[in-house]
Design a protein around this motif. Structure first.
Motif, PDB file in Angstrom:
ATOM      1  N   SER A  38       0.944  -1.334   0.034  1.00  0.00           N
ATOM      2  CA  SER A  38      -0.053  -0.193  -0.070  1.00  0.00           C
ATOM      3  C   SER A  38       0.719   1.251   0.087  1.00  0.00           C
ATOM      4  CB  SER A  38      -0.854   0.101   1.067  1.00  0.00           C
ATOM      5  OG  SER A  38      -1.635   1.471   1.406  1.00  0.00           O
ATOM      6  N   GLU A  51      -3.395   3.869  -2.260  1.00  0.00           N
ATOM      7  CA  GLU A  51      -4.907   3.885  -1.730  1.00  0.00           C
ATOM      8  C   GLU A  51      -5.150   5.356  -0.936  1.00  0.00           C
ATOM      9  OE1 GLU A  51      -5.923   0.914   1.038  1.00  0.00           O
ATOM     10  OE2 GLU A  51      -3.916   1.070   1.956  1.00  0.00           O
ATOM     11  N   THR A  52      -6.486   5.533  -0.720  1.00  0.00           N
ATOM     12  CA  THR A  52      -6.936   6.447  -0.063  1.00  0.00           C
ATOM     13  C   THR A  52      -6.364   7.805  -0.641  1.00  0.00           C
ATOM     14  OG1 THR A  52      -6.620   5.261   1.905  1.00  0.00           O
ATOM     15  CG2 THR A  52      -7.467   7.382   2.029  1.00  0.00           C
ATOM     16  N   SER A  94      -6.740   3.487  -5.567  1.00  0.00           N
ATOM     17  CA  SER A  94      -7.897   3.463  -4.956  1.00  0.00           C
ATOM     18  C   SER A  94      -8.281   5.052  -4.446  1.00  0.00           C
ATOM     19  CB  SER A  94      -7.960   2.723  -3.596  1.00  0.00           C
ATOM     20  OG  SER A  94      -9.069   2.624  -3.019  1.00  0.00           O
ATOM     21  N   THR A 111     -10.591   8.177  -2.377  1.00  0.00           N
ATOM     22  CA  THR A 111     -11.314   8.273  -1.291  1.00  0.00           C
ATOM     23  C   THR A 111     -12.332   9.475  -1.763  1.00  0.00           C
ATOM     24  OG1 THR A 111     -11.680   9.223   0.863  1.00  0.00           O
ATOM     25  CG2 THR A 111      -9.726  10.057  -0.272  1.00  0.00           C
ATOM     26  N   ASN A 137     -12.167   3.873  -1.456  1.00  0.00           N
ATOM     27  CA  ASN A 137     -12.001   3.509  -0.166  1.00  0.00           C
ATOM     28  C   ASN A 137     -12.194   4.685   0.964  1.00  0.00           C
ATOM     29  OD1 ASN A 137      -8.945   4.111  -0.695  1.00  0.00           O
ATOM     30  ND2 ASN A 137      -8.915   3.565   1.497  1.00  0.00           N
ATOM     31  N   CYS A 138     -12.364   4.323   2.027  1.00  0.00           N
ATOM     32  CA  CYS A 138     -12.202   5.319   3.389  1.00  0.00           C
ATOM     33  C   CYS A 138     -13.189   6.339   2.952  1.00  0.00           C
ATOM     34  CB  CYS A 138     -10.904   5.780   3.366  1.00  0.00           C
ATOM     35  SG  CYS A 138     -10.799   6.239   5.265  1.00  0.00           S
ATOM     36  N   TYR A 167     -13.803  -0.482  -0.763  1.00  0.00           N
ATOM     37  CA  TYR A 167     -13.966  -0.905   0.817  1.00  0.00           C
ATOM     38  C   TYR A 167     -14.030   0.345   1.646  1.00  0.00           C
ATOM     39  CZ  TYR A 167      -8.734  -0.014  -0.207  1.00  0.00           C
ATOM     40  OH  TYR A 167      -7.588   0.381  -0.635  1.00  0.00           O
ATOM     41  N   ASN A 173     -15.562   2.776   4.854  1.00  0.00           N
ATOM     42  CA  ASN A 173     -15.323   2.909   6.213  1.00  0.00           C
ATOM     43  C   ASN A 173     -16.660   3.162   6.810  1.00  0.00           C
ATOM     44  OD1 ASN A 173     -16.301   5.597   6.067  1.00  0.00           O
ATOM     45  ND2 ASN A 173     -14.184   6.471   5.807  1.00  0.00           N
ATOM     46  N   CYS A 179     -12.503  -0.853   5.221  1.00  0.00           N
ATOM     47  CA  CYS A 179     -11.664   0.065   5.533  1.00  0.00           C
ATOM     48  C   CYS A 179     -11.986   0.620   7.118  1.00  0.00           C
ATOM     49  CB  CYS A 179     -11.623   1.393   4.677  1.00  0.00           C
ATOM     50  SG  CYS A 179     -10.261   2.446   4.655  1.00  0.00           S
ATOM     51  N   CYS A 180     -11.454   1.695   7.567  1.00  0.00           N
ATOM     52  CA  CYS A 180     -11.584   2.081   8.971  1.00  0.00           C
ATOM     53  C   CYS A 180     -12.929   1.807   9.512  1.00  0.00           C
ATOM     54  CB  CYS A 180     -11.196   3.435   9.143  1.00  0.00           C
ATOM     55  SG  CYS A 180      -9.694   3.943   8.225  1.00  0.00           S
TER      56      CYS A 180
END
Length: 213
Positions: A12, A51-52, A79, A81, A117-118, A148, A150, A195-196
């Motif tokens: 990551s 990611e994010t 990925s 956010t 994600n997130c 994914y 959060n 995620c989170c």
């Protein structure tokens, strides 16, 4: 004595200037910060995951550096956010750039997968639909789509990830999250996780569901 083979990992590459904060991005420092990470990790990974990410340019620059350093040309996943602090007329990155533009840019640089994600599962669902349509228009259905989410409430624009403890949405129970997963799959996502705030119990529910398919 037998030699021990070190298993390769998926790496990551986190946002270099902080999660959620496209306003802190410094294009002229990407190479300085990213190259040592890429060079150190390259011998040990079989896949890159940036990611994010809050904006397109950081991913584009990091992918170009990976291409220079990684002679094996391992797959590269991106990925993003998403803006989820307020309603928008279409899915946006936290930079304000559109998901459509992000997908077109990722296609142009040759990523193997585009994920989100997130972010809230609701806006991720919209982004998946837009991504699927955009990839179809580009005749690029070989690029996988993933998600994914959060379990945070919507994050304000000045949020700083990992700066403290965050409240979690009580409504995102494992069965509720699985409902989103099913919809994401229906809309074209093939890479799904959490995620989170999405815990082992959520992943167990996803796994149990997938075993029945």
């Amino acid at each position: 004595m037998k030699a021990v083979q070190i298993p390769k990992l998926r790496d990551s590459l986190a946002p270099l200037f902080g999660s959620y904060r496209a306003d802190l991005y410094q294009a002229d420092r990407v190479e300085e910060l990213a190259v040592p990470l890429i060079e150190s990790l390259n011998p040990y990974v079989d896949l890159w995951l940036s990611e994010t990410q809050s904006l397109i340019d950081e991913v584009t620059r990091v992918k170009a550096l990976v291409d220079k350093i990684d002679s094996d040309k391992k797959p590269f996943w991106a990925s993003f956010t998403l803006e989820d602090s307020e309603p928008t007329s279409e899915p946006l990155l936290r930079s304000g750039e559109t998901v459509v533009d992000a997908v077109k840019a990722m296609h142009a640089i040759g990523v193997s997968a585009i994920l989100f994600n997130c972010s809230q599962p609701e806006i991720i669902g919209e982004a998946i639909q837009v991504t699927q349509k955009t990839l179809a228009s580009l005749n690029a259905q070989s690029i996988q789509i993933g998600a994914y989410a959060n379990a945070f409430p919507p994050q304000p624009k000045n949020a700083t990830a990992n700066d403290g403890l965050d409240e979690l949405r009580a409504d995102l129970t494992p069965p509720a999250y699985l409902t989103w997963v099913k919809q994401w799959q229906k809309d074209g996502a093939t890479l799904i996780g959490g995620c989170c705030g999405i815990g082992p119990e959520h992943i167990a529910a996803i796994s149990a569901y997938c075993e029945t398919k």
